[in-house]
Design a protein around this motif. Structure first.
Motif, PDB file in Angstrom:
ATOM      1  N   GLN A  18       0.849  -1.110   0.032  1.00  0.00           N
ATOM      2  CA  GLN A  18      -0.047   0.140  -0.062  1.00  0.00           C
ATOM      3  C   GLN A  18       0.896   1.198   0.060  1.00  0.00           C
ATOM      4  O   GLN A  18       0.590   2.079  -0.897  1.00  0.00           O
ATOM      5  N   GLY A  22       0.524   2.186  -3.642  1.00  0.00           N
ATOM      6  CA  GLY A  22      -1.006   2.824  -3.524  1.00  0.00           C
ATOM      7  C   GLY A  22      -1.085   4.050  -3.952  1.00  0.00           C
ATOM      8  O   GLY A  22      -2.342   4.195  -4.782  1.00  0.00           O
ATOM      9  N   GLU A  41     -11.237   4.574  -5.431  1.00  0.00           N
ATOM     10  CA  GLU A  41     -10.753   4.208  -4.142  1.00  0.00           C
ATOM     11  C   GLU A  41     -11.464   2.793  -3.944  1.00  0.00           C
ATOM     12  O   GLU A  41     -10.465   1.877  -3.392  1.00  0.00           O
ATOM     13  N   ASP A  42     -12.544   2.608  -4.333  1.00  0.00           N
ATOM     14  CA  ASP A  42     -13.133   1.322  -4.119  1.00  0.00           C
ATOM     15  C   ASP A  42     -12.537   0.128  -4.801  1.00  0.00           C
ATOM     16  O   ASP A  42     -12.189  -0.718  -4.407  1.00  0.00           O
ATOM     17  N   GLN A  45      -9.058  -0.371  -3.397  1.00  0.00           N
ATOM     18  CA  GLN A  45      -9.269  -1.239  -2.154  1.00  0.00           C
ATOM     19  C   GLN A  45      -9.355  -2.916  -2.613  1.00  0.00           C
ATOM     20  O   GLN A  45      -8.880  -3.666  -2.151  1.00  0.00           O
ATOM     21  N   GLU A  46     -10.263  -2.988  -3.817  1.00  0.00           N
ATOM     22  CA  GLU A  46     -10.330  -4.302  -4.031  1.00  0.00           C
ATOM     23  C   GLU A  46      -9.353  -4.891  -4.730  1.00  0.00           C
ATOM     24  O   GLU A  46      -8.979  -6.185  -4.733  1.00  0.00           O
ATOM     25  N   THR A  47      -8.498  -4.193  -5.426  1.00  0.00           N
ATOM     26  CA  THR A  47      -7.184  -4.421  -5.806  1.00  0.00           C
ATOM     27  C   THR A  47      -6.289  -5.154  -4.725  1.00  0.00           C
ATOM     28  O   THR A  47      -5.625  -6.296  -4.745  1.00  0.00           O
ATOM     29  N   LEU A  48      -6.148  -4.328  -3.637  1.00  0.00           N
ATOM     30  CA  LEU A  48      -5.532  -4.629  -2.434  1.00  0.00           C
ATOM     31  C   LEU A  48      -6.051  -6.112  -1.942  1.00  0.00           C
ATOM     32  O   LEU A  48      -5.319  -6.681  -1.415  1.00  0.00           O
ATOM     33  N   VAL A  49      -7.414  -6.118  -1.992  1.00  0.00           N
ATOM     34  CA  VAL A  49      -7.974  -7.450  -1.328  1.00  0.00           C
ATOM     35  C   VAL A  49      -7.329  -8.578  -2.062  1.00  0.00           C
ATOM     36  O   VAL A  49      -7.094  -9.399  -1.691  1.00  0.00           O
ATOM     37  N   TRP A  52      -4.059  -9.388  -1.219  1.00  0.00           N
ATOM     38  CA  TRP A  52      -4.156 -10.116   0.103  1.00  0.00           C
ATOM     39  C   TRP A  52      -4.450 -11.684  -0.285  1.00  0.00           C
ATOM     40  O   TRP A  52      -3.997 -12.468   0.469  1.00  0.00           O
TER      41      TRP A  52
END
Length: 188
Positions: A18, A22, A41-42, A45-49, A52
């Protein structure tokens, strides 16, 4: 009974991801969403999920994970756009607040008064044609016989009367389907 646990990326690696990627990811997504910050931003966030959920992406032959992140982000943006286009457009509360309630008798009474005032502004010849066609429900030929004028004159007066009403009544739009139907049924 055993439950299989799925391996995920550890928190420290995700924090570094991030911090390092990010801002660039958000900037990239802002371009894909035409500046819609909330949507970007959504998607970030989904890309980082996804990062993960897929720790194996960090073990790839890349010197940086950024290309993988941008590919995932681009695909998510494309999927989100396709999903939005497949649904009808949403309208805000502002549109609903100014849309008249069809059950409200006040709105229909006000419209009737507007129509009456606009019809009174027409010439007597034009008004007579509209009264017979639209208020009495006569056909063009019946109105022609009743008025003692040719059917073509009834059509012409009706056309010009409706144009005048269109200029007099706010928001009025003549229906094109009615014109096409009348022409299709007319003798050649």
């Amino acid at each position: 009974m055993t439950t299989a646990t799925r391996a995920t990326t550890d928190e420290r690696t995700l924090e570094e991801l991030q911090r390092d990627h990010g801002p660039a990811l958000l900037s990239f997504l802002l371009g894909l969403t035409y500046g819609d910050r909330q949507r970007a931003e959504d998607l970030a966030q989904e890309t980082l999920v996804r990062a993960w959920l897929h720790p194996e992406a960090f073990d790839g032959p890349y010197t940086s994970i950024r290309p993988w992140l941008f590919t995932v982000a681009r695909r998510l943006a494309i999927d989100a756009r396709r999903s939005r286009l497949a649904r009808p457009a949403e309208i805000g509360d502002g549109v609903l607040a100014v849309t008249p309630d069809p059950a409200d008798p006040t709105a229909s009474a006000e419209a009737a008064l507007d129509v009456r005032a606009a019809v009174r502004e027409l010439s007597p010849e034009h008004r007579a044609v509209l009264v017979r066609l639209y208020f009495r429900g006569l056909t063009v030929n019946e109105a022609a016989v009743d008025l003692g004028i040719p059917a073509g004159t009834v059509k012409s007066r009706s056309h010009y009367a409706l144009r005048q009403l269109g200029r007099s009544l706010p928001g009025y739009r003549p229906r094109r389907a009615g014109v096409a139907r009348a022409r299709a049924g007319a003798p050649q």
